[in-house]
Write a protein that holds these residues in place. Sequence first.
Motif, mmCIF file in Angstrom:
data_model
loop_
_atom_site.group_PDB
_atom_site.id
_atom_site.type_symbol
_atom_site.label_atom_id
_atom_site.label_comp_id
_atom_site.label_asym_id
_atom_site.label_seq_id
_atom_site.Cartn_x
_atom_site.Cartn_y
_atom_site.Cartn_z
ATOM 1 N N TYR A 111 -22.842 14.128 29.479
ATOM 2 C CA TYR A 111 -22.241 14.522 28.208
ATOM 3 C C TYR A 111 -23.078 15.608 27.541
ATOM 4 C CZ TYR A 111 -20.415 14.213 23.451
ATOM 5 O OH TYR A 111 -19.877 14.524 22.215
ATOM 6 N N GLN A 112 -24.394 15.439 27.534
ATOM 7 C CA GLN A 112 -25.260 16.437 26.909
ATOM 8 C C GLN A 112 -25.171 17.780 27.629
ATOM 9 O OE1 GLN A 112 -26.755 16.093 24.030
ATOM 10 N NE2 GLN A 112 -26.040 13.974 23.892
ATOM 11 N N ARG A 144 -22.075 19.462 26.313
ATOM 12 C CA ARG A 144 -21.847 19.221 24.890
ATOM 13 C C ARG A 144 -21.331 20.451 24.156
ATOM 14 N NH1 ARG A 144 -25.988 16.335 20.566
ATOM 15 N NH2 ARG A 144 -24.543 16.338 18.815
#
Length: 230
Positions: free
Chosen positions: A166-167, A170
């Motif tokens: 996810y990061q 992002r």
Amino acid sequence: MLNKTLLPQSVAREIQTMIQTGALKAGEKIPSQREFSQKFGISRASLREALLTLETLGLLKTEAGRGTYVAAAGSRSESGHMAPWRYSDSYPAFDVFQTRILLEGEIARLSAGRLTQLQLDAMETATRTMEEAWAKQDLVSNVEADLLFHGTIVSACSNAMLKALYQTVRDQVTETQRQPIPITDPERMGQSIAEHRRIITALRANDGPAARHEMENHIRNTARCAGLTP
């Protein structure tokens, strides 16, 4: 002058206020990046990020060879126009929404039962802030609250690799949360806020499958608002 450590979003909020108060008028060309960066005491890179955020939100528009202007008042939802997709050289917006459905749906499922009461309350507050900010057309705060809502769920995910993935994406995910704003009408925003509350309800009940279903539904509806059907 603003503190040099302020993030681009803080500067975006300041410029938004200038637009809302008439310090920067509709159709007016904004000051040069050199002048603006000196005014706010930030780097040009940070200023550019703030300006791109405001352009994505429909408050500014850039005309090739002419510069950046304040968008005409009331033109956002009426024009049916979104800013160009910033990451077209890497991933299409469709692919990002499709990935969000898979990634955030599973993250929501795995976060059920792991969110603290404080985190759940913070998500309630963020959702209420979204609603209040939209009513005031404080678009920067509306999106910031949305980002906080989704980020809180990610922080509670039990799978470290999913959190890392996810990061990694992002920035692209954040842009899909901003980009539909110029064509979002009050009815759709009301639906989005209701979807957030259904996600919270599922998470409060520690119901992972329901949290996943509600999150996937929410992201699909956001994609449809952007004219996509993943």
